[in-house]
Design a protein around this motif. Structure first.
Motif, PDB file in Angstrom:
ATOM      1  N   GLY A  99       8.133 -16.998   2.691  1.00 31.22           N
ATOM      2  CA  GLY A  99       8.643 -15.671   2.333  1.00 31.22           C
ATOM      3  C   GLY A  99       8.333 -15.270   0.900  1.00 31.22           C
ATOM      4  N   ARG A 100       7.274 -15.847   0.329  1.00 29.46           N
ATOM      5  CA  ARG A 100       6.968 -15.544  -1.082  1.00 29.46           C
ATOM      6  C   ARG A 100       6.109 -14.292  -1.248  1.00 29.46           C
ATOM      7  N   VAL A 101       5.643 -13.692  -0.148  1.00 26.38           N
ATOM      8  CA  VAL A 101       4.655 -12.610  -0.260  1.00 26.38           C
ATOM      9  C   VAL A 101       5.269 -11.261   0.132  1.00 26.38           C
ATOM     10  N   GLY A 102       4.999 -10.249  -0.656  1.00 22.34           N
ATOM     11  CA  GLY A 102       5.364  -8.871  -0.320  1.00 22.34           C
ATOM     12  C   GLY A 102       4.095  -8.043  -0.192  1.00 22.34           C
ATOM     13  N   VAL A 103       4.211  -6.882   0.454  1.00 20.57           N
ATOM     14  CA  VAL A 103       3.052  -6.013   0.654  1.00 20.57           C
ATOM     15  C   VAL A 103       3.248  -4.766  -0.207  1.00 20.57           C
ATOM     16  N   PHE A 104       2.166  -4.282  -0.799  1.00 20.65           N
ATOM     17  CA  PHE A 104       2.276  -3.136  -1.706  1.00 20.65           C
ATOM     18  C   PHE A 104       1.155  -2.134  -1.426  1.00 20.65           C
ATOM     19  N   HIS A 153       8.645  -7.734   3.162  1.00 27.51           N
ATOM     20  CA  HIS A 153       9.041  -6.506   2.470  1.00 27.51           C
ATOM     21  C   HIS A 153       7.773  -5.703   2.183  1.00 27.51           C
ATOM     22  N   TRP A 154       7.902  -4.385   2.344  1.00 29.27           N
ATOM     23  CA  TRP A 154       6.755  -3.492   2.117  1.00 29.27           C
ATOM     24  C   TRP A 154       7.141  -2.466   1.052  1.00 29.27           C
ATOM     25  N   PHE A 155       6.415  -2.458  -0.039  1.00 27.60           N
ATOM     26  CA  PHE A 155       6.646  -1.517  -1.137  1.00 27.60           C
ATOM     27  C   PHE A 155       5.581  -0.426  -1.061  1.00 27.60           C
ATOM     28  N   ILE A 156       6.016   0.818  -1.110  1.00 29.08           N
ATOM     29  CA  ILE A 156       5.079   1.944  -0.988  1.00 29.08           C
ATOM     30  C   ILE A 156       5.278   2.866  -2.185  1.00 29.08           C
ATOM     31  N   MET A 157       4.231   3.016  -2.975  1.00 30.82           N
ATOM     32  CA  MET A 157       4.342   3.929  -4.117  1.00 30.82           C
ATOM     33  C   MET A 157       3.927   5.325  -3.691  1.00 30.82           C
ATOM     34  N   THR A 158       4.835   6.258  -3.859  1.00 30.77           N
ATOM     35  CA  THR A 158       4.586   7.661  -3.517  1.00 30.77           C
ATOM     36  C   THR A 158       4.441   8.458  -4.820  1.00 30.77           C
ATOM     37  N   SER A 159       4.308   9.776  -4.673  1.00 31.32           N
ATOM     38  CA  SER A 159       4.301  10.649  -5.861  1.00 31.32           C
ATOM     39  C   SER A 159       5.487  11.609  -5.756  1.00 31.32           C
ATOM     40  N   HIS A 160       5.726  12.324  -6.829  1.00 28.57           N
ATOM     41  CA  HIS A 160       6.768  13.347  -6.769  1.00 28.57           C
ATOM     42  C   HIS A 160       6.455  14.353  -5.666  1.00 28.57           C
ATOM     43  N   ALA A 181      15.400  -1.788   6.035  1.00 25.67           N
ATOM     44  CA  ALA A 181      15.868  -2.369   4.771  1.00 25.67           C
ATOM     45  C   ALA A 181      14.742  -3.116   4.044  1.00 25.67           C
ATOM     46  N   ARG A 182      13.618  -3.261   4.727  1.00 21.34           N
ATOM     47  CA  ARG A 182      12.488  -3.945   4.078  1.00 21.34           C
ATOM     48  C   ARG A 182      11.351  -2.978   3.747  1.00 21.34           C
ATOM     49  N   VAL A 183      11.569  -1.688   3.930  1.00 20.99           N
ATOM     50  CA  VAL A 183      10.542  -0.693   3.571  1.00 20.99           C
ATOM     51  C   VAL A 183      11.059   0.082   2.356  1.00 20.99           C
ATOM     52  N   HIS A 184      10.345   0.012   1.246  1.00 15.23           N
ATOM     53  CA  HIS A 184      10.851   0.571  -0.011  1.00 15.23           C
ATOM     54  C   HIS A 184       9.851   1.574  -0.589  1.00 15.23           C
ATOM     55  N   CYS A 185      10.206   2.854  -0.542  1.00 17.83           N
ATOM     56  CA  CYS A 185       9.334   3.880  -1.136  1.00 17.83           C
ATOM     57  C   CYS A 185       9.862   4.226  -2.530  1.00 17.83           C
ATOM     58  N   PHE A 186       8.978   4.336  -3.480  1.00 21.90           N
ATOM     59  CA  PHE A 186       9.403   4.781  -4.817  1.00 21.90           C
ATOM     60  C   PHE A 186       8.292   5.606  -5.452  1.00 21.90           C
ATOM     61  N   ARG A 187       8.739   6.573  -6.252  1.00 21.18           N
ATOM     62  CA  ARG A 187       7.768   7.498  -6.868  1.00 21.18           C
ATOM     63  C   ARG A 187       7.083   6.863  -8.077  1.00 21.18           C
ATOM     64  N   GLY A 235      13.056 -13.777  -3.574  1.00 18.77           N
ATOM     65  CA  GLY A 235      12.169 -14.943  -3.642  1.00 18.77           C
ATOM     66  C   GLY A 235      10.703 -14.602  -3.437  1.00 18.77           C
ATOM     67  N   ILE A 236      10.340 -13.331  -3.674  1.00 17.20           N
ATOM     68  CA  ILE A 236       8.934 -12.909  -3.525  1.00 17.20           C
ATOM     69  C   ILE A 236       8.264 -12.951  -4.895  1.00 17.20           C
ATOM     70  N   ASP A 237       7.164 -13.696  -5.020  1.00 15.18           N
ATOM     71  CA  ASP A 237       6.487 -13.761  -6.323  1.00 15.18           C
ATOM     72  C   ASP A 237       5.049 -13.249  -6.251  1.00 15.18           C
ATOM     73  N   THR A 238       4.614 -12.806  -5.077  1.00 15.52           N
ATOM     74  CA  THR A 238       3.199 -12.470  -4.888  1.00 15.52           C
ATOM     75  C   THR A 238       3.107 -11.181  -4.080  1.00 15.52           C
ATOM     76  N   LEU A 239       2.284 -10.233  -4.592  1.00 15.03           N
ATOM     77  CA  LEU A 239       2.156  -8.937  -3.923  1.00 15.03           C
ATOM     78  C   LEU A 239       0.741  -8.734  -3.414  1.00 15.03           C
TER      79      LEU A 239
END
Ligand code: UTP
Length: 512
Positions: A99-104, A153-160, A181-187, A235-239
């Motif tokens: 579980g050390r890997v996240g997606v971006f 976990h999936w991190f998604i960078m969006t825009s305004h 709860a594992r999908v995270h969008c942020f601007r 516990g995620i250290d790698t994207l």
């Protein structure tokens, strides 16, 4: 700062035009303009004007001194060490199981070349089912989570501009079966645009022309959104980092992750050998012992055409914007002053940022605003001349038909020289890269759909199916494979072998 002082500071910086229409704005309009103006770092704008906008003569170009081709780990079929690839793969799989890997995914771009009205990730991209880019990635991420027994976990960078639409799209499609709860969008952050005289442009009488700060803004957005802290607590250290426009991407590639981890790298990259000397991609090079990417536009043609004694291209390693990023490296790059120093391996956690908006109850912030000078110091800004919608002296809208100003963007690959032990590995283009950039022609929906079908046909053929293909490997009938059936040759073959009756590969075959 009081509003009067704020306006005075713009006037004394020669940017008083921002408030030209102040008298005509109502209270809400004034408040909105003031809020935007507070985002602006006037000293930073002045510095960018000085270094990038006003100084046309004698602008120092990109430093090409001492460049050599970056060392790359080649695929086993191209001379790489098969045992090394196996070891890397095993290390990557172990990290995934732990579980050390996240997606971006970076999805904050404006997608102007495609000309699609909506977040690019919502664009229908698959050949039969018309699945969106986001759905393709979601299914790959879900399948990898199932395979390794750890949902990612999936991190998604969006825009305004596209944040709300992106969130609504995921909600409307129930997160494509992922745990929400594992999908995270942020601007991402924004930067102001200026005209060729360095004056901040207004988009309307009451608002500045602001645009996303480039994919390089992703590192500080990860930090300021709280994503890095969330990763740490999980516990995620790698994207695993990739762009939103590439449906072929292996969202989670164990060998790539393993090479990165085994090297103790801060940031690693995939490359494809260039198809021809003048191909418009960045080049992986080595400079002062560090990996750098030199864009095609910055490398003289003669250099792009240099060859080795065997006739192959000397600068062959093309960048396809696929990276693995260490969490603490991202934190350090987001931190400003420290990030100017070369990587030492002695990483320091970042202090809280006064410009970040307040954490939500979950501790995660989807709103990232402003562009503090400290953070901007980490990566350089690049100049892009663009057509920027603005207003004339009477406040009437102006839609220019040629570039009328400059936008400032950071590029994520500019972080590479700050990374320790940066690794570059080869990947097969056909298995990892077919982006949707343009409405037509190269890198368009048509070419990407065809490349997806070629990949499905290769998997089918490798698994022993009978498939009619043309000289380019394109199957005669349209086929599509859901990532939940198989997301690479190996997972596909496993699943195919378990099918009690193998379907005929003809027009319209969909495997799920
Ligand atoms: P591109 O360079 O293709 O830019 O972005 P774009 O804005 O999407 O498209 P054009 O140039 O206007 O046609 C490459 C990747 O970086 C992301 C994009 O979403 C895409 O995944 N990106 C780009 C950001 O997330 N933020 C940015 O500010 C710029």
């Amino acid at each position: 700062m009081h509003t009067d002082q704020l306006i005075a500071s713009f006037r004394s910086a020669g940017q008083g035009q921002v408030f030209s229409f102040w008298e005509s704005l109502d209270a809400a309009g004034r408040a909105a303009l003031v809020a935007q103006a507070r985002e602006i770092d006037l000293a930073e704008v002045a510095r960018l004007n000085r270094t990038l906008v006003l100084k046309t003569a004698g602008v120092a170009g990109v430093d090409l001194s001492g460049l050599t081709p970056a060392p790359c780990t080649m695929l086993p079929e191209n001379g790489g060490d098969a045992a090394q690839w196996s070891a890397a793969r095993a290390a990557g799989e172990a990290a995934l199981r732990a579980g050390r890997v996240g997606v971006f995914t970076v999805a904050g771009g404006q997608g102007t070349r495609l000309g699609y009205d909506g977040p690019k990730g919502t664009f229908a991209v698959t050949p039969l089912k018309g699945k969106s880019l986001f759905q393709v990635f979601a299914e790959k991420i879900k399948a990898a989570g199932l395979r390794y027994g750890r949902p990612l976990h999936w991190f998604i960078m969006t825009s305004h501009a596209n944040h709300e639409q992106t969130e609504q799209f995921f909600a409307a499609h129930r997160y494509f079966g992922l745990d929400r709860a594992r999908v995270h969008c942020f601007r991402q952050g924004r930067m102001p645009a200026v005209d060729f005289a360095g004056k901040l442009l207004l988009e309307s009488p009451g608002s500045l022309a602001l645009s996303p700060d480039g994919h390089g803004g992703s590192l500080r957005a990860l930090h300021r959104s709280g994503a890095l802290d969330l990763m740490q607590s999980e516990g995620i250290d790698t994207l695993s980092y990739f762009q939103v426009d590439n449906p072929l991407i292996r969202c989670v590639d164990p060998a790539f992750i393993g090479f990165h981890l085994l090297a103790g790298s801060g940031m690693s990259s995939k490359m494809v050998p260039k198809a021809y000397a003048e191909e418009k991609v960045g080049h992986f090079c080595l400079q002062n012992g560090k990996v750098v990417v030199i864009e095609y536009s910055d490398m003289p043609l003669a250099m792009q055409r240099e060859t080795n004694p065997d006739g192959s291209l000397r600068y062959s390693a093309g960048s396809i914007a696929i990276h693995i990023i260490d969490r603490e490296f991202a934190r350090r790059m987001a931190g400003g002053a420290d990030a100017q120093k070369p990587e030492t391996g002695n990483l320091k956690a970042e202090d809280s940022d006064p410009n970040a908006s307040l954490p939500s109850s979950s501790g995660f912030r989807s709103q990232v605003s402003g562009f503090p000078a400290a953070a901007a110091a980490a990566l350089p800004f690049h100049r892009a001349d663009k057509k920027i919608a603005t207003v004339d002296a009477a406040g009437r809208p102006v839609k220019p038909d040629k570039p009328n100003g400059v936008k400032f963007e950071m590029f994520v690959f500019d972080a590479l020289p700050f990374a320790q032990n940066s690794v570059v590995i080869e990947t097969a283009r056909a298995d990892d890269f077919s982006p949707v950039k343009n409405a037509e022609g190269v890198d368009s929906p048509k070419t990407s759909k065809e490349d997806q079908m070629r990949q499905f046909a290769r998997w089918l053929l490798a698994a022993g199916a009978k498939v009619e293909v043309d000289a380019t490997g394109l199957p005669a009938g349209r086929v599509e494979v859901s990532p939940l059936f198989g997301y690479d040759a190996e997972t596909f073959a496993e699943r195919w072998s378990r099918l009690p009756a193998k379907p005929a590969v003809t027009e319209g075959l969909y495997l799920e």
